[in-house]
Design an enzyme around this catalytic site. Structure first.
Site, mmCIF file in Angstrom:
data_model
loop_
_atom_site.group_PDB
_atom_site.id
_atom_site.type_symbol
_atom_site.label_atom_id
_atom_site.label_comp_id
_atom_site.label_asym_id
_atom_site.label_seq_id
_atom_site.Cartn_x
_atom_site.Cartn_y
_atom_site.Cartn_z
ATOM 1 N N HIS A 1 0.861 -0.998 0.118
ATOM 2 C CA HIS A 1 0.035 -0.273 0.389
ATOM 3 C C HIS A 1 0.900 1.103 0.060
ATOM 4 O O HIS A 1 0.561 2.056 0.943
ATOM 5 C CB HIS A 1 -0.850 -0.257 1.391
ATOM 6 C CG HIS A 1 -1.900 -1.088 1.372
ATOM 7 N ND1 HIS A 1 -2.892 -1.134 1.079
ATOM 8 C CD2 HIS A 1 -1.337 -2.294 2.247
ATOM 9 C CE1 HIS A 1 -3.125 -2.453 0.965
ATOM 10 N NE2 HIS A 1 -2.369 -3.077 2.062
ATOM 11 N N SER B 1 14.895 22.073 -15.596
ATOM 12 C CA SER B 1 13.327 22.687 -15.729
ATOM 13 C C SER B 1 14.150 24.148 -16.540
ATOM 14 O O SER B 1 14.837 24.609 -15.851
ATOM 15 C CB SER B 1 12.827 23.021 -14.235
ATOM 16 O OG SER B 1 11.790 24.805 -15.080
ATOM 17 N N LYS C 1 15.596 22.009 -9.907
ATOM 18 C CA LYS C 1 14.784 20.553 -11.171
ATOM 19 C C LYS C 1 16.384 19.884 -11.263
ATOM 20 O O LYS C 1 17.090 20.003 -12.444
ATOM 21 C CB LYS C 1 13.721 20.674 -12.137
ATOM 22 C CG LYS C 1 12.687 21.236 -11.246
ATOM 23 C CD LYS C 1 11.915 20.951 -10.259
ATOM 24 C CE LYS C 1 10.497 20.101 -10.942
ATOM 25 N NZ LYS C 1 9.851 20.251 -11.467
ATOM 26 N N GLU D 1 9.587 8.954 -16.542
ATOM 27 C CA GLU D 1 7.994 9.120 -16.715
ATOM 28 C C GLU D 1 7.897 8.705 -18.574
ATOM 29 O O GLU D 1 6.880 7.636 -18.849
ATOM 30 C CB GLU D 1 7.935 10.787 -16.696
ATOM 31 C CG GLU D 1 7.600 10.859 -15.361
ATOM 32 C CD GLU D 1 8.690 12.384 -15.412
ATOM 33 O OE1 GLU D 1 7.651 13.299 -15.083
ATOM 34 O OE2 GLU D 1 9.914 13.060 -15.335
#
Ligand code: ARG
Length: 453
Positions: A153, A274, A280, A287
């Site tokens: 979980h 970024s 970043k 992704e």
């Protein structure tokens, strides 16, 4: 090529909807290989003269050299790679080129080309998966003892080792490779010689062409030979399953690279910045691997839906079989290569993983098991005592193994000093020696076994 009974040429839109050359030009190598095998057989069987067969074989070499040097032109008037190649052959050697298509149809020709292409694609994936598997093994060996929190979980559950976690993916990838191998073995039969749908009256030798193309033999039924695309669908289902595994690992990398986790630092090569937020380091490749799985599923769905309502034998709908397979293959090849690169170059923050494993009371099960084993409590009662122990540690803001013996005895008098032997995360993982468990000794054995393959 088929204009004998037509007075007018096709409308421009007809040409555009009919043409597959913009994508099936990718089959040129397979198309040439299929034609070489076919014409050699025609010559050997005396269906065309030896001289004509030799002239055609020579012409095919010249067409192949031209494709290699200049690529394949997208001439919509020539419809597809088969007609493009035949037109080039005619330009190279004259009217004798017209004998190549004896005892053959584009229906068995395309089925053969596409099988050859998908077979190559499976081999390419298998090579890439092997490199990925080796990368997983190398990093798992490095981290057979590195403790990290195991989750259910997405809550800290029990400590595991990073090596064990990576070996879980190794198992998935090994099964994925097995699926591609199975699919490859099943697809390796030749449709060539099925002709349009019914076979041919010419005395062709399908066993010879099958052998020349590296197939295990000819497909047994000509209607099946020209009309099924199960081999392509099977390739796609294998690709889907593999991409789902890659996507889960990619998702873990996205999570682990985030600041709240901080389990992994992706190398510069596998991160992007970024344009507005200078701090970043984005896990874009991970992704995109996650995203590509969705597209690969779309490709599989597309071909399944194309095929589901088609009567035997060939229908032009089947021309649409190729783009989804090409797309899925390209996406999968990129995804495997990207995950391999990320795994090879990632810096695992083992100190942070260990700290999180300790902070999450992940050894609570070990305490409960100890109470059962050493103090004779029924598991349910042990579970309750352990719950109170966790609550106490939480109140004090410390790990379970930092609780004093007085604190522990205040909760349950049956606890004694020996309990510290199981409360640490190292003791916990070391105790999980059941077959397939996370104990470092097991992980090392699993790696050794996998390396022996
Ligand atoms: N370009 C076609 C395809 O990819 C080749 C087969 C054409 N056959 C036909 N009967 N029109 O499916």
């Amino acid at each position: 090529m088929w204009g004998g009974r037509f007075a007018e040429g096709p409308a421009a839109v007809m040409r555009a909807i009919n043409a597959s050359i913009p994508f099936d030009k990718r089959l040129w190598r397979q198309d040439i290989a299929g034609s070489r095998a076919h014409v050699a057989m025609l010559g050997a069987a005396g269906i065309v003269s030896a001289a004509d067969a030799a002239a055609i074989a020579d012409g095919l070499d010249r067409v192949a050299a031209d494709y290699e040097a200049n690529g394949v032109a997208e001439d919509l008037a020539l419809e597809d790679i088969h007609m493009q190649t035949e037109a080039k052959l005619a330009a190279a050697i004259g009217p004798v080129a017209g004998r190549l298509h004896t005892a053959r149809s584009r229906n068995d020709q395309v089925a053969t080309d596409f099988r050859l292409w998908v077979r190559d694609a499976a081999d390419e994936v298998l090579a890439a998966l092997e490199a990925f598997r080796q990368a997983l093994l190398a990093r798992a060996a490095e981290h057979a003892d590195s403790v990290m929190p195991g989750f259910t979980h997405l809550q800290s559950a029990q400590p595991v080792t990073l090596g064990h976690h990576l070996m879980a993916y190794h198992e998935m990838i090994r099964r994925d490779a097995g699926r591609f191998r199975d699919a490859r073995a099943r697809m390796n039969r030749s449709p060539l010689g099925s002709a349009a749908l019914a076979g041919t009256g010419f005395p062709i030798d399908r066993h010879a062409t099958a052998a020349a193309l590296g197939f295990d033999g000819p497909m047994a039924n000509s209607l099946d030979g020209v009309s099924d695309r199960d081999f392509a669908i099977e390739y796609l289902t294998c690709a889907v399953q593999c991409s789902l595994h890659l996507s889960r690992l990619a998702e873990e990398f996205v999570l682990w690279a985030s600041q709240p986790f901080g389990f992994v630092a992706l190398s510069d090569q596998w991160s992007t910045g970024s344009s507005i937020m200078p701090q970043k380091r984005n896990p874009d490749a991970a992704e995109l691997v996650r995203g590509h799985a969705g597209r690969i599923i779309g490709c599989m769905t597309a071909l399944m839906v194309t095929m589901k309502g088609l009567p035997l034998a060939y229908s032009k709908d089947m021309q649409d079989d190729k783009p989804p397979v090409f797309e899925a293959h390209d996406l999968l090849a990129l995804s495997i290569a990207a995950m391999t690169g990320m795994i090879e170059s990632a810096t695992f923050r083992t100190g942070r993983m260990r700290a999180v494993a300790q902070a999450g009371f992940a050894t609570a099960t070990d305490l409960a098991d100890w109470l059962v084993r050493e103090a004779g409590l029924p598991f349910r009662e042990a579970h309750h005592v352990t719950g109170r122990t966790v609550a106490r540690a939480e109140t004090l803001g410390i790990a379970l193994d930092a609780l004093s013996i007085a604190d522990l005895k205040a909760i349950d008098d049956r606890i004694d000093e020996r309990v510290y032997g199981v409360l640490s995360v190292d003791a916990s993982v070391a105790s999980r020696t059941s077959f397939g468990g996370t104990a470092p000794v097991n992980v090392r054995a699993a790696i050794a076994a996998a390396r022996g393959e």
